[in-house]
Design a protein around this motif. Structure first.
Motif, mmCIF file in Angstrom:
data_model
loop_
_atom_site.group_PDB
_atom_site.id
_atom_site.type_symbol
_atom_site.label_atom_id
_atom_site.label_comp_id
_atom_site.label_asym_id
_atom_site.label_seq_id
_atom_site.Cartn_x
_atom_site.Cartn_y
_atom_site.Cartn_z
ATOM 1 N N MET A 64 45.882 45.855 62.018
ATOM 2 C CA MET A 64 47.190 46.073 62.630
ATOM 3 C C MET A 64 47.617 47.532 62.494
ATOM 4 N N THR A 65 48.193 48.053 63.562
ATOM 5 C CA THR A 65 48.711 49.423 63.561
ATOM 6 C C THR A 65 50.170 49.402 63.967
ATOM 7 N N ILE A 66 50.809 50.533 63.818
ATOM 8 C CA ILE A 66 52.227 50.629 64.154
ATOM 9 C C ILE A 66 52.460 50.501 65.653
ATOM 10 N N ASP A 67 51.383 50.705 66.420
ATOM 11 C CA ASP A 67 51.501 50.635 67.878
ATOM 12 C C ASP A 67 51.383 49.211 68.418
ATOM 13 N N ASP A 68 51.028 48.265 67.543
ATOM 14 C CA ASP A 68 50.910 46.880 68.000
ATOM 15 C C ASP A 68 52.267 46.363 68.468
ATOM 16 N N THR A 69 52.304 45.877 69.674
ATOM 17 C CA THR A 69 53.557 45.420 70.263
ATOM 18 C C THR A 69 53.766 43.936 70.008
ATOM 19 N N ARG A 70 54.984 43.500 70.271
ATOM 20 C CA ARG A 70 55.300 42.082 70.141
ATOM 21 C C ARG A 70 54.430 41.251 71.086
ATOM 22 N N GLU A 71 54.176 41.811 72.286
ATOM 23 C CA GLU A 71 53.354 41.092 73.259
ATOM 24 C C GLU A 71 51.928 40.905 72.742
ATOM 25 N N LYS A 72 51.405 41.919 72.061
ATOM 26 C CA LYS A 72 50.046 41.823 71.542
ATOM 27 C C LYS A 72 49.962 40.761 70.448
ATOM 28 N N ILE A 73 50.953 40.732 69.587
ATOM 29 C CA ILE A 73 50.970 39.731 68.522
ATOM 30 C C ILE A 73 51.136 38.334 69.115
ATOM 31 N N SER A 74 51.990 38.221 70.139
ATOM 32 C CA SER A 74 52.186 36.938 70.798
ATOM 33 C C SER A 74 50.898 36.461 71.459
ATOM 34 N N ASN A 103 52.602 33.842 60.548
ATOM 35 C CA ASN A 103 51.903 34.372 59.373
ATOM 36 C C ASN A 103 50.410 34.079 59.416
ATOM 37 N N ASP A 104 50.028 32.960 60.039
ATOM 38 C CA ASP A 104 48.608 32.630 60.162
ATOM 39 C C ASP A 104 47.871 33.696 60.961
ATOM 40 N N VAL A 105 48.562 34.257 61.946
ATOM 41 C CA VAL A 105 47.969 35.303 62.779
ATOM 42 C C VAL A 105 48.038 36.649 62.075
#
Length: 335
Positions: A168-178, A158-160
């Motif tokens: 943030m967009t719908i195209d943001d992947t799990r890898e990008k968030i990680s 949640n901090d991120v």
């Protein structure tokens, strides 16, 4: 701590392996011994724990226990399954808070002696916290590690997400968030003196500072849990400026323009004590430097951020003093 206090392997109401209540009753005397008992060591080193007791605590901590009904029901009411180890962890947090409240209550009212009291008090408490951290290594390896893996540690997803919500967009992947989570972690560690390629020791120090600087709802190792409570129960109340109540007439009174700049007047109790120590004529320079260095170390250890005004003021004073001493030494050698 008497060697006769050992774990009874027989199953009974007094067996610390049977429940968290029994385990805490077994743990608390050991914690009192290493955290609260007086120490003659000049560096505040905690008293040793009997090996038999240490082994007994480790064994009891690693065995499954029955949680109290209240813990299970409260967890169920929140829609969560009871988490093994949380009962002892919560007890530890309350215990460290109580010890720190005692330290705060025993602090002298006289600001001229406050730093003299805080530095050895922290050294003694911190030494006990480190001993407790070793004594309860099972809590760190299993409960704390699992909590961090479940995103309940000092840095959470949640901090991120809060910082990414606008972009943030719908195209943001799990890898990008990680990846952003890793970057956020590195940013925080750098605030505490870590640089890419530093030694594991420097990394561990920066991470410990990040843990102690976190909110109290974050799950952190036992030593950081204790240090965080020293911040919230001892230091933070001393950093607060006292509230002043003005009259209605004073609100509408036109202030006079001062003839010159007003002198620096720290408002918080600890800031006033530090100011007194910096300017006191009856304190030897070596003693002044020792106390300020010790206090600066303690503030960093408990998670007071580097950009806090008091930390910046102390660091500046210590840097200036060190530079002046070096100049004097060079001049003496050159003469």
């Amino acid at each position: 701590m008497p060697a006769s206090v050992v774990l009874n392997p027989a199953s009974s109401s007094s067996n610390p392996a049977t429940s968290s209540v029994a385990l805490w009753a077994y743990l608390k005397p050991a914690l009192d011994h290493i955290v609260r008992s007086p120490s003659n060591d000049p560096n505040g080193k905690a008293p040793a724990v009997d090996f038999v007791l240490y082994s007994g605590i480790h064994t009891a901590s690693s065995l499954p226990r029955a949680n109290p009904p209240s813990s299970a029901s409260s967890a169920t009411a929140r829609g969560k399954a009871p988490v093994g180890g949380s009962d002892i962890y919560d007890q530890l947090d309350r215990y460290f808070a109580e010890v720190c409240q005692e330290i705060a209550l025993n602090a002298p009212e006289d600001e001229s002696t406050l730093v003299h009291y805080l530095v050895p008090s922290f050294n003694r408490f911190s030494s006990g916290a480190q001993s407790a951290n070793r004594l309860l290594s099972y809590v760190n390896r299993h409960y704390v590690k699992r909590a961090v893996d479940e995103d309940r540690g000092w840095l959470r997803l949640n901090d991120v997400l809060e910082s990414m919500v606008k972009t943030m967009t719908i195209d943001d992947t799990r890898e990008k968030i990680s990846q952003r989570l890793k970057e956020k972690r590195t940013e925080e560690l750098k605030r505490w003196g870590y640089s890419e390629g530093d030694s594991p020791e420097r990394l561990a120090i920066a991470e410990a500072c990040s843990e102690t600087a976190s909110p109290v709802d974050r799950i952190v190792p036992v030593a950081s849990l204790a240090h965080r409570r020293f911040r919230t129960e001892v230091i933070e109340p001393m950093l607060l400026a006292p509230k002043t109540k003005g009259t209605s007439k004073a609100k509408h009174k036109i202030p006079k323009t001062p003839a010159s700049a007003a002198p620096y007047r720290p408002k918080g109790r600890l800031a006033r004590a530090v100011q007194h120590l910096m300017t006191a004529d009856d304190v030897q320079e070596e003693e002044r430097t020792r106390l300020l260095t010790g206090l600066a170390h303690s503030l960093k250890t408990i998670g007071v951020r580097p950009d806090h005004p008091l930390r910046k003021r102390m660091d500046k004073h210590l840097t200036t003093t060190a530079s002046s001493e070096k100049t004097d030494t060079d001049n003496a050698e050159g003469s």
